[in-house]
Design an enzyme around this catalytic site. Structure first.
Site, PDB file in Angstrom:
ATOM      1  N   CYS A  43     -23.355  -4.735   1.839  1.00  0.00           N
ATOM      2  CA  CYS A  43     -22.296  -4.134   1.020  1.00  0.00           C
ATOM      3  C   CYS A  43     -21.388  -3.242   1.860  1.00  0.00           C
ATOM      4  O   CYS A  43     -20.167  -3.355   1.802  1.00  0.00           O
ATOM      5  CB  CYS A  43     -22.916  -3.346  -0.126  1.00  0.00           C
ATOM      6  SG  CYS A  43     -21.677  -2.529  -1.141  1.00  0.00           S
ATOM      7  N   CYS A  48     -19.005  -5.691  -0.063  1.00  0.00           N
ATOM      8  CA  CYS A  48     -18.175  -5.000  -1.066  1.00  0.00           C
ATOM      9  C   CYS A  48     -17.134  -4.048  -0.482  1.00  0.00           C
ATOM     10  O   CYS A  48     -15.960  -4.114  -0.872  1.00  0.00           O
ATOM     11  CB  CYS A  48     -19.042  -4.170  -2.009  1.00  0.00           C
ATOM     12  SG  CYS A  48     -20.733  -4.704  -2.202  1.00  0.00           S
ATOM     13  N   LYS A  51     -14.505  -5.597   1.972  1.00  0.00           N
ATOM     14  CA  LYS A  51     -13.790  -6.597   1.158  1.00  0.00           C
ATOM     15  C   LYS A  51     -12.760  -5.912   0.254  1.00  0.00           C
ATOM     16  O   LYS A  51     -11.610  -6.321   0.171  1.00  0.00           O
ATOM     17  CB  LYS A  51     -14.818  -7.392   0.342  1.00  0.00           C
ATOM     18  CG  LYS A  51     -14.293  -8.448  -0.586  1.00  0.00           C
ATOM     19  CD  LYS A  51     -13.893  -7.975  -1.951  1.00  0.00           C
ATOM     20  CE  LYS A  51     -14.949  -7.237  -2.717  1.00  0.00           C
ATOM     21  NZ  LYS A  51     -16.049  -8.014  -3.190  1.00  0.00           N
ATOM     22  N   TYR A 177     -17.832 -16.257  -5.824  1.00  0.00           N
ATOM     23  CA  TYR A 177     -17.190 -14.952  -5.649  1.00  0.00           C
ATOM     24  C   TYR A 177     -16.472 -14.854  -4.296  1.00  0.00           C
ATOM     25  O   TYR A 177     -15.309 -14.470  -4.222  1.00  0.00           O
ATOM     26  CB  TYR A 177     -18.241 -13.836  -5.623  1.00  0.00           C
ATOM     27  CG  TYR A 177     -18.862 -13.420  -6.921  1.00  0.00           C
ATOM     28  CD1 TYR A 177     -18.460 -12.246  -7.551  1.00  0.00           C
ATOM     29  CD2 TYR A 177     -19.906 -14.145  -7.482  1.00  0.00           C
ATOM     30  CE1 TYR A 177     -19.070 -11.809  -8.713  1.00  0.00           C
ATOM     31  CE2 TYR A 177     -20.529 -13.713  -8.650  1.00  0.00           C
ATOM     32  CZ  TYR A 177     -20.105 -12.543  -9.258  1.00  0.00           C
ATOM     33  OH  TYR A 177     -20.714 -12.119 -10.408  1.00  0.00           O
ATOM     34  N   GLU A 181     -12.437 -14.584  -3.579  1.00  0.00           N
ATOM     35  CA  GLU A 181     -11.926 -13.287  -3.122  1.00  0.00           C
ATOM     36  C   GLU A 181     -11.182 -13.435  -1.789  1.00  0.00           C
ATOM     37  O   GLU A 181     -10.092 -12.875  -1.606  1.00  0.00           O
ATOM     38  CB  GLU A 181     -13.069 -12.276  -2.991  1.00  0.00           C
ATOM     39  CG  GLU A 181     -13.637 -11.901  -4.351  1.00  0.00           C
ATOM     40  CD  GLU A 181     -14.769 -10.884  -4.307  1.00  0.00           C
ATOM     41  OE1 GLU A 181     -15.056 -10.280  -5.346  1.00  0.00           O
ATOM     42  OE2 GLU A 181     -15.392 -10.694  -3.236  1.00  0.00           O
ATOM     43  N   HIS A 439      -2.014   3.551 -25.479  1.00  0.00           N
ATOM     44  CA  HIS A 439      -0.782   2.786 -25.356  1.00  0.00           C
ATOM     45  C   HIS A 439       0.151   3.411 -24.334  1.00  0.00           C
ATOM     46  O   HIS A 439       0.289   4.634 -24.314  1.00  0.00           O
ATOM     47  CB  HIS A 439      -0.081   2.741 -26.727  1.00  0.00           C
ATOM     48  CG  HIS A 439       1.078   1.809 -26.761  1.00  0.00           C
ATOM     49  ND1 HIS A 439       0.931   0.434 -26.641  1.00  0.00           N
ATOM     50  CD2 HIS A 439       2.403   2.047 -26.875  1.00  0.00           C
ATOM     51  CE1 HIS A 439       2.135  -0.123 -26.692  1.00  0.00           C
ATOM     52  NE2 HIS A 439       3.042   0.826 -26.821  1.00  0.00           N
ATOM     53  N   GLU A 444      -5.914  -1.840 -24.057  1.00  0.00           N
ATOM     54  CA  GLU A 444      -5.854  -1.634 -25.514  1.00  0.00           C
ATOM     55  C   GLU A 444      -5.954  -2.958 -26.274  1.00  0.00           C
ATOM     56  O   GLU A 444      -6.349  -2.995 -27.437  1.00  0.00           O
ATOM     57  CB  GLU A 444      -4.586  -0.875 -25.932  1.00  0.00           C
ATOM     58  CG  GLU A 444      -3.306  -1.663 -25.768  1.00  0.00           C
ATOM     59  CD  GLU A 444      -2.057  -0.882 -26.207  1.00  0.00           C
ATOM     60  OE1 GLU A 444      -2.125  -0.149 -27.202  1.00  0.00           O
ATOM     61  OE2 GLU A 444      -1.012  -1.016 -25.533  1.00  0.00           O
TER      62      GLU A 444
HETATM   63  P1  NDP Z   1     -21.936 -18.115  -4.928  1.00  0.00           P
HETATM   64  O1  NDP Z   1     -23.328 -18.511  -5.189  1.00  0.00           O
HETATM   65  O2  NDP Z   1     -21.228 -17.207  -5.852  1.00  0.00           O
HETATM   66  O3  NDP Z   1     -21.038 -19.425  -4.774  1.00  0.00           O
HETATM   67  C1  NDP Z   1     -21.354 -20.420  -3.871  1.00  0.00           C
HETATM   68  C2  NDP Z   1     -20.296 -21.484  -3.966  1.00  0.00           C
HETATM   69  O4  NDP Z   1     -20.484 -22.449  -2.932  1.00  0.00           O
HETATM   70  C3  NDP Z   1     -20.331 -22.240  -5.283  1.00  0.00           C
HETATM   71  O5  NDP Z   1     -19.009 -22.552  -5.658  1.00  0.00           O
HETATM   72  C4  NDP Z   1     -21.109 -23.492  -4.926  1.00  0.00           C
HETATM   73  O6  NDP Z   1     -20.771 -24.600  -5.701  1.00  0.00           O
HETATM   74  C5  NDP Z   1     -20.642 -23.736  -3.515  1.00  0.00           C
HETATM   75  N1  NDP Z   1     -21.609 -24.479  -2.724  1.00  0.00           N
HETATM   76  C6  NDP Z   1     -22.934 -24.235  -2.603  1.00  0.00           C
HETATM   77  N2  NDP Z   1     -23.496 -25.128  -1.762  1.00  0.00           N
HETATM   78  C7  NDP Z   1     -22.502 -25.940  -1.341  1.00  0.00           C
HETATM   79  C8  NDP Z   1     -22.454 -27.064  -0.480  1.00  0.00           C
HETATM   80  N3  NDP Z   1     -23.548 -27.521   0.119  1.00  0.00           N
HETATM   81  N4  NDP Z   1     -21.269 -27.671  -0.279  1.00  0.00           N
HETATM   82  C9  NDP Z   1     -20.141 -27.215  -0.890  1.00  0.00           C
HETATM   83  N5  NDP Z   1     -20.130 -26.156  -1.720  1.00  0.00           N
HETATM   84  C10 NDP Z   1     -21.301 -25.528  -1.951  1.00  0.00           C
HETATM   85  O7  NDP Z   1     -21.966 -17.552  -3.440  1.00  0.00           O
HETATM   86  P2  NDP Z   1     -21.000 -16.655  -2.602  1.00  0.00           P
HETATM   87  O8  NDP Z   1     -21.292 -17.046  -1.204  1.00  0.00           O
HETATM   88  O9  NDP Z   1     -19.603 -16.694  -3.086  1.00  0.00           O
HETATM   89  O10 NDP Z   1     -21.551 -15.192  -2.908  1.00  0.00           O
HETATM   90  C11 NDP Z   1     -22.947 -14.911  -2.857  1.00  0.00           C
HETATM   91  C12 NDP Z   1     -23.328 -13.905  -3.888  1.00  0.00           C
HETATM   92  O11 NDP Z   1     -22.913 -12.618  -3.487  1.00  0.00           O
HETATM   93  C13 NDP Z   1     -22.670 -14.095  -5.258  1.00  0.00           C
HETATM   94  O12 NDP Z   1     -23.319 -15.027  -6.063  1.00  0.00           O
HETATM   95  C14 NDP Z   1     -22.759 -12.714  -5.827  1.00  0.00           C
HETATM   96  O13 NDP Z   1     -24.034 -12.542  -6.396  1.00  0.00           O
HETATM   97  C15 NDP Z   1     -22.591 -11.830  -4.610  1.00  0.00           C
HETATM   98  N6  NDP Z   1     -21.207 -11.347  -4.494  1.00  0.00           N
HETATM   99  C16 NDP Z   1     -20.690 -10.533  -5.459  1.00  0.00           C
HETATM  100  C17 NDP Z   1     -19.401 -10.070  -5.373  1.00  0.00           C
HETATM  101  C18 NDP Z   1     -18.845  -9.194  -6.437  1.00  0.00           C
HETATM  102  O14 NDP Z   1     -19.612  -8.650  -7.220  1.00  0.00           O
HETATM  103  N7  NDP Z   1     -17.529  -9.051  -6.521  1.00  0.00           N
HETATM  104  C19 NDP Z   1     -18.544 -10.406  -4.241  1.00  0.00           C
HETATM  105  C20 NDP Z   1     -19.163 -11.285  -3.291  1.00  0.00           C
HETATM  106  C21 NDP Z   1     -20.444 -11.726  -3.425  1.00  0.00           C
HETATM  107  P3  NDP Z   1     -21.492 -24.940  -7.107  1.00  0.00           P
HETATM  108  O15 NDP Z   1     -20.979 -23.948  -8.099  1.00  0.00           O
HETATM  109  O16 NDP Z   1     -21.029 -26.343  -7.370  1.00  0.00           O
HETATM  110  O17 NDP Z   1     -22.953 -24.824  -6.867  1.00  0.00           O
END
Ligand code: NDP
Length: 460
Positions: A43, A48, A51, A177, A181, A439, A444
């Site tokens: 983080c 976080c 980012k 996510y 982002e 407002h 709101e």
């Molecule tokens: P996520 O699990 O959110 O997303 C992973 C993405 O990669 C999905 O779209 C998934 O597709 C895709 N994917 C997975 N495997 C493959 C593959 N082999 N080939 C192609 N695409 C693939 O992971 P992130 O890396 O974005 O983030 C990790 C975690 O970190 C998040 O889940 C969250 O918990 C946390 N996080 C939170 C944030 C916040 O609160 N703002 C910011 C950043 C991270 P599919 O959906 O089809 O499986």
């Protein structure tokens, strides 16, 4: 003489480990924290915090554009990526120091190095060994890149925070996510961004209206979103202007870019920790399995945060750290409420969400009422920006309780945090309606929605 060197040894000084360790130390426990990389974990160092700083940086571009409608003439602009990185690094170094002070100030000892469990009570760090009555594994997660030819050429979010320059064209793979982002960040800072997602619509698991609204808004900004798009291979060649990459797609197409970033999920860090020597069970994804008191298969070894791969969010990790320290060293009966955990995606525009999606609510409650509003935020009447906010309430018809709230639009994270408190209190739609708005705000709208969306026709 105490039987063990420490009451608690924590593996990992991230959000979870630091909170548990410093609270335990404040309660009088003898605590050591082993960390091999950086204080504050993902983080603070590669998540976080930096980012969000990047998101602020990226937003200025469109703020300068929007200013014109309000009478401003903004002079020549120039963006210096190295200055952003340098300033960000200085802030993160300051935070690393704050984390050190928090731990040491509470009386915990920081041991630098890689920890390995030798048995259920013994931790080795380099040549040294330490014993503890209890061990806490809070080693977090690490980006995972699938086994695609050329995977060695891509970066992950870890490296994105330290790029030496910002290439003109960037391919981002993933639809979660991090991918969403960073698409907003790189685009806002001036790069051409192509985001590839393997499914029909990104942000799987989020409310469908949120997914569609965000895709529309990102598309309007000029981010090239390509759904149902998978990578076949990545090739690299070096040119006088630095490396160039060719991303070949499964449909036969190809994209040329100066950088390829994968954001395809994260995996728990459990390898090489000696978990098997201590008898700690992991699941098929490598995550440590815990019970409701964060106890692993070995009763004196606990695990919290992303290494357990449940709700991988910093505030959840922090809450677990606090609750575990309480449980072990100052029982209070408080626990962690895993229901109704709000979250935000710091995309542009941002997403805020708490509770159930419409599909989840229909599956759980059957009859639900949906209130949805899409409108142009006041600011954009003068800025001229073609941006629509989307706000949505989902209500269990029988009890009138609001069970899901979703938003895509300015300050969504800030707004949903307050709404999450209302949902924790079990607020009903009637109570939302009885609340007077502020407002003029975007927020709101959540207390002004009166018209139910038409119910979907029954299937068949
Ligand atoms: P996520 O699990 O959110 O997303 C992973 C993405 O990669 C999905 O779209 C998934 O597709 C895709 N994917 C997975 N495997 C493959 C593959 N082999 N080939 C192609 N695409 C693939 O992971 P992130 O890396 O974005 O983030 C990790 C975690 O970190 C998040 O889940 C969250 O918990 C946390 N996080 C939170 C944030 C916040 O609160 N703002 C910011 C950043 C991270 P599919 O959906 O089809 O499986």
């Amino acid at each position: 003489m105490p039987k063990f060197d420490y009451d608690l040894i924590t593996l990992g000084a991230g959000s979870a480990g630091v909170r548990a360790s410093r609270v335990a130390a404040r309660y009088g426990a003898r605590v050591a924290v082993v960390e091999e990389r950086y204080l504050g974990g993902t983080c603070v160092n590669v998540g976080c915090v930096p980012k969000k700083l990047f998101v602020y940086a990226a937003h200025f571009g469109e703020d300068f554009d929007d200013a014109a409608g309000f009478g401003w003439t903004v002079g020549g602009r120039d963006f210096a990526w190295p200055r952003l990185i340098e300033n960000k690094n200085a802030e993160i170094a300051r935070l690393n120091g704050v984390y050190r002070d928090l731990l040491e100030g509470a009386g915990a000892r920081i041991i630098e190095g890689r920890a390995r469990l030798l048995d259920a009570h013994t931790v080795a760090v380099g040549e040294d060994t330490y014993t503890a009555e209890r061990i806490l594994v809070a080693t977090g997660g690490w980006p995972a890149v699938p086994d695609v030819p050329g995977r060695e050429h891509v970066i992950t979010s870890n490296e994105a925070f330290f790029l030496e320059s910002l290439p003109g064209t960037i391919v981002i793979v993933g639809g979660g996510y991090i991918a969403v982002e960073f698409a907003g960040i790189f685009h806002g800072l001036g790069a051409r961004v192509i985001q590839l997602y393997r499914g029909p619509l990104f942000l799987r698991g989020f409310d469908d209206d949120v997914r569609q609204a965000l895709a529309r808004e990102m598309g309007k900004r000029g981010i090239d979103l390509r759904f149902d798009s998978s990578v076949e291979s990545i090739e690299r060649r070096d040119t006088g202007d630095g490396p160039r990459f060719t991303v070949t797609l499964a449909d036969g197409g190809a994209i040329e870019a100066g950088l390829v970033m994968y954001a395809t999920g994260r995996r728990p860090i459990t390898k090489g920790l000696g978990l098997e020597d201590a008898g700690v069970a992991v699941n098929e994804k490598g995550a440590i399995v815990v019970d409701e008191e964060w106890r692993t298969s070995v009763p004196n070894i606990h695990a919290i945060g992303d290494v357990t791969d449940r709700i991988n969010l910093t505030p959840v990790a922090v809450a677990e750290g606090q609750a575990l320290a309480d449980l072990l060293f100052n029982p209070s009966g408080r626990s962690v409420g895993y229901d109704g955990v709000p979250s935000a995606v710091f995309s542009q525009p941002p997403v805020g969400t708490v509770g159930l999606t419409e599909a989840e609510a229909r599956a759980r409650y059957g009859a639900v009422d949906v209130y949805r509003s899409t409108f142009r935020p006041l600011k954009h009447t003068l800025s001229g920006r073609d941006e629509q906010a989307m706000m949505k309430l989902i209500v269990d018809s029988r009890s009138d309780r609001v069970v899901g709230v979703h938003m895509v639009g300015p300050d969504a994270g800030e707004i949903i945090q307050g709404i999450a408190v209302a949902l924790k209190c079990g607020a009903t739609k009637a109570q939302f309606d009885a609340t007077i708005g502020i407002h003029p705000t975007t927020a709101e709208e959540f207390v002004l929605m009166r018209e139910k969306a038409p119910r979907p026709a029954p299937a068949g």
